[in-house]
Design a protein around this motif. Structure first.
Motif, mmCIF file in Angstrom:
data_model
loop_
_atom_site.group_PDB
_atom_site.id
_atom_site.type_symbol
_atom_site.label_atom_id
_atom_site.label_comp_id
_atom_site.label_asym_id
_atom_site.label_seq_id
_atom_site.Cartn_x
_atom_site.Cartn_y
_atom_site.Cartn_z
ATOM 1 N N VAL A 233 0.848 -1.188 0.000
ATOM 2 C CA VAL A 233 0.000 0.000 0.000
ATOM 3 C C VAL A 233 0.884 1.238 0.000
ATOM 4 O O VAL A 233 1.730 1.410 0.886
ATOM 5 C CB VAL A 233 -0.941 0.021 1.217
ATOM 6 N N ARG A 234 0.678 2.089 -1.007
ATOM 7 C CA ARG A 234 1.443 3.335 -1.114
ATOM 8 C C ARG A 234 0.695 4.456 -0.403
ATOM 9 O O ARG A 234 -0.460 4.723 -0.704
ATOM 10 C CB ARG A 234 1.644 3.710 -2.588
ATOM 11 N N ASP A 235 1.351 5.109 0.560
ATOM 12 C CA ASP A 235 0.748 6.246 1.229
ATOM 13 C C ASP A 235 0.577 7.401 0.250
ATOM 14 O O ASP A 235 1.491 7.713 -0.525
ATOM 15 C CB ASP A 235 1.620 6.708 2.391
ATOM 16 N N ILE A 236 -0.598 8.018 0.265
ATOM 17 C CA ILE A 236 -0.850 9.218 -0.518
ATOM 18 C C ILE A 236 -0.819 10.389 0.452
ATOM 19 O O ILE A 236 -1.732 10.546 1.269
ATOM 20 C CB ILE A 236 -2.206 9.163 -1.235
ATOM 21 N N PRO A 237 0.227 11.234 0.411
ATOM 22 C CA PRO A 237 0.282 12.364 1.348
ATOM 23 C C PRO A 237 -0.889 13.304 1.105
ATOM 24 O O PRO A 237 -1.109 13.776 -0.006
ATOM 25 C CB PRO A 237 1.617 13.036 1.003
ATOM 26 N N VAL A 238 -1.659 13.558 2.142
ATOM 27 C CA VAL A 238 -2.800 14.457 2.026
ATOM 28 C C VAL A 238 -2.350 15.895 2.215
ATOM 29 O O VAL A 238 -2.734 16.799 1.491
ATOM 30 C CB VAL A 238 -3.879 14.093 3.060
ATOM 31 N N SER A 239 -1.526 16.140 3.177
ATOM 32 C CA SER A 239 -1.014 17.474 3.460
ATOM 33 C C SER A 239 0.102 17.331 4.468
ATOM 34 O O SER A 239 0.129 16.388 5.254
ATOM 35 C CB SER A 239 -2.116 18.392 3.998
ATOM 36 N N THR A 240 1.029 18.272 4.471
ATOM 37 C CA THR A 240 2.109 18.222 5.450
ATOM 38 C C THR A 240 1.671 18.793 6.786
ATOM 39 O O THR A 240 2.413 18.737 7.758
ATOM 40 C CB THR A 240 3.317 19.023 4.942
ATOM 41 N N THR A 241 0.457 19.335 6.857
ATOM 42 C CA THR A 241 0.044 20.018 8.077
ATOM 43 C C THR A 241 -1.046 19.299 8.839
ATOM 44 O O THR A 241 -1.223 19.525 10.027
ATOM 45 C CB THR A 241 -0.460 21.435 7.761
ATOM 46 N N VAL A 242 -1.833 18.426 8.183
ATOM 47 C CA VAL A 242 -2.970 17.847 8.887
ATOM 48 C C VAL A 242 -2.544 16.651 9.732
ATOM 49 O O VAL A 242 -1.564 15.982 9.449
ATOM 50 C CB VAL A 242 -4.082 17.405 7.909
#
Length: 267
Positions: free
Chosen positions: A211-220
């Motif tokens: 499973v490849r992580d999909i970065p949603v945001s660097t802040t959340v």
């Protein structure tokens, strides 16, 4: 809970606990119209794929679940089945012929289906582990479930409806939910525990089961709600306890939409 019905928006409305009903509101504005009778408490609803029918459920306490179908524009309820279930959520199959639910007749949640035409039910798995968070595949030939069988927390399994053997899809043991099956079944997006940076996040299942992580945001801090469509996801992100809507991209990153305090989001 929201569904779209042409020029109307269907929603689950509860003035207070234990008083849920299905209502529709004109998208252009106007008075709400209640579709379900006061004799039942609606805990969940979903429109059929062609929009002509609605399934509504009444979770009567404990594990007793009544599943009804009705015309989506209002009309007589038909009790489809009274079952034992872990929660009120149910899902129409893509062809509209079956409805899936998480049955607990065996003590732990397992995937079940009920035939819309006849009301007959069928148990698809009888494992002694947790099998839940159901999602239909791109057609009505299989369901995807999250199971803690042979996993530290959860992995995705594909359950064919033809009775053939279940297929393990992921192998990382930290899947929390199956979000959607897109692109004709070639892509599977999942919710993850312990995602990038330890956050609750989104992942894409790769051909080898990783499973490849999909970065949603660097802040959340995480994602509380996610509705994927194509390469975009409409998410409710959590940053320091504050919830906001945002668009996240398959290749990473996000674009805030505001609406601080959002609870859920729908395309």
């Amino acid at each position: 809970l929201v569904g779209w019905r042409g020029s109307e928006m269907a929603l689950l409305y509860a003035a207070q606990s234990g008083t849920g009903s299905m209502q529709v509101v004109p998208v252009a504005g106007g008075a709400a119209r209640q579709l379900t009778p006061d004799s039942i408490t609606v805990d969940y609803f979903e429109l059929s794929p062609d929009g002509s029918q609605a399934v509504v459920t009444d979770f009567r306490g404990g594990s007793d679940l009544d599943i009804y179908v009705m015309p989506s524009g209002g009309g007589s309820l038909r009790l489809l089945a009274s079952v034992q279930a872990s929660r009120p959520r149910v899902l129409w199959s893509p062809d509209g012929k079956q409805i899936a639910f998480e049955g607990v007749a065996g003590g732990t949640p397992d995937p079940w289906i009920v035939e819309v035409a006849t009301g007959s039910t069928k148990q698809l798995l009888d494992w002694d582990t947790f099998e839940g968070n159901l999602t239909w595949g791109s057609d009505a030939s299989a369901l995807y479930v999250v199971s803690d069988r042979d996993a530290a927390f959860g992995d995705v399994w594909r359950i064919p409806l033809d009775g053939s053997a279940p297929i393990r899809v992921t192998t990382n043991g930290r899947v929390n939910d199956v979000l959607t099956v897109v692109d004709g079944g070639t892509r599977l997006l999942v919710g993850l525990l312990g995602g990038e940076g330890g956050r609750i996040g989104i992942g894409e299942v790769m051909p080898d089961g990783s499973v490849r992580d999909i970065p949603v945001s660097t802040t959340v801090d995480g994602v509380a709600w996610n509705t994927p469509v194509g390469n975009d996801s409409l998410a409710v992100s959590v940053d320091g306890g504050l919830r906001s809507m945002m668009i996240s991209r398959r290749d990473g990153g996000g674009r805030p939409l505001g609406n601080d305090g959002a609870r859920a989001s729908y395309w």
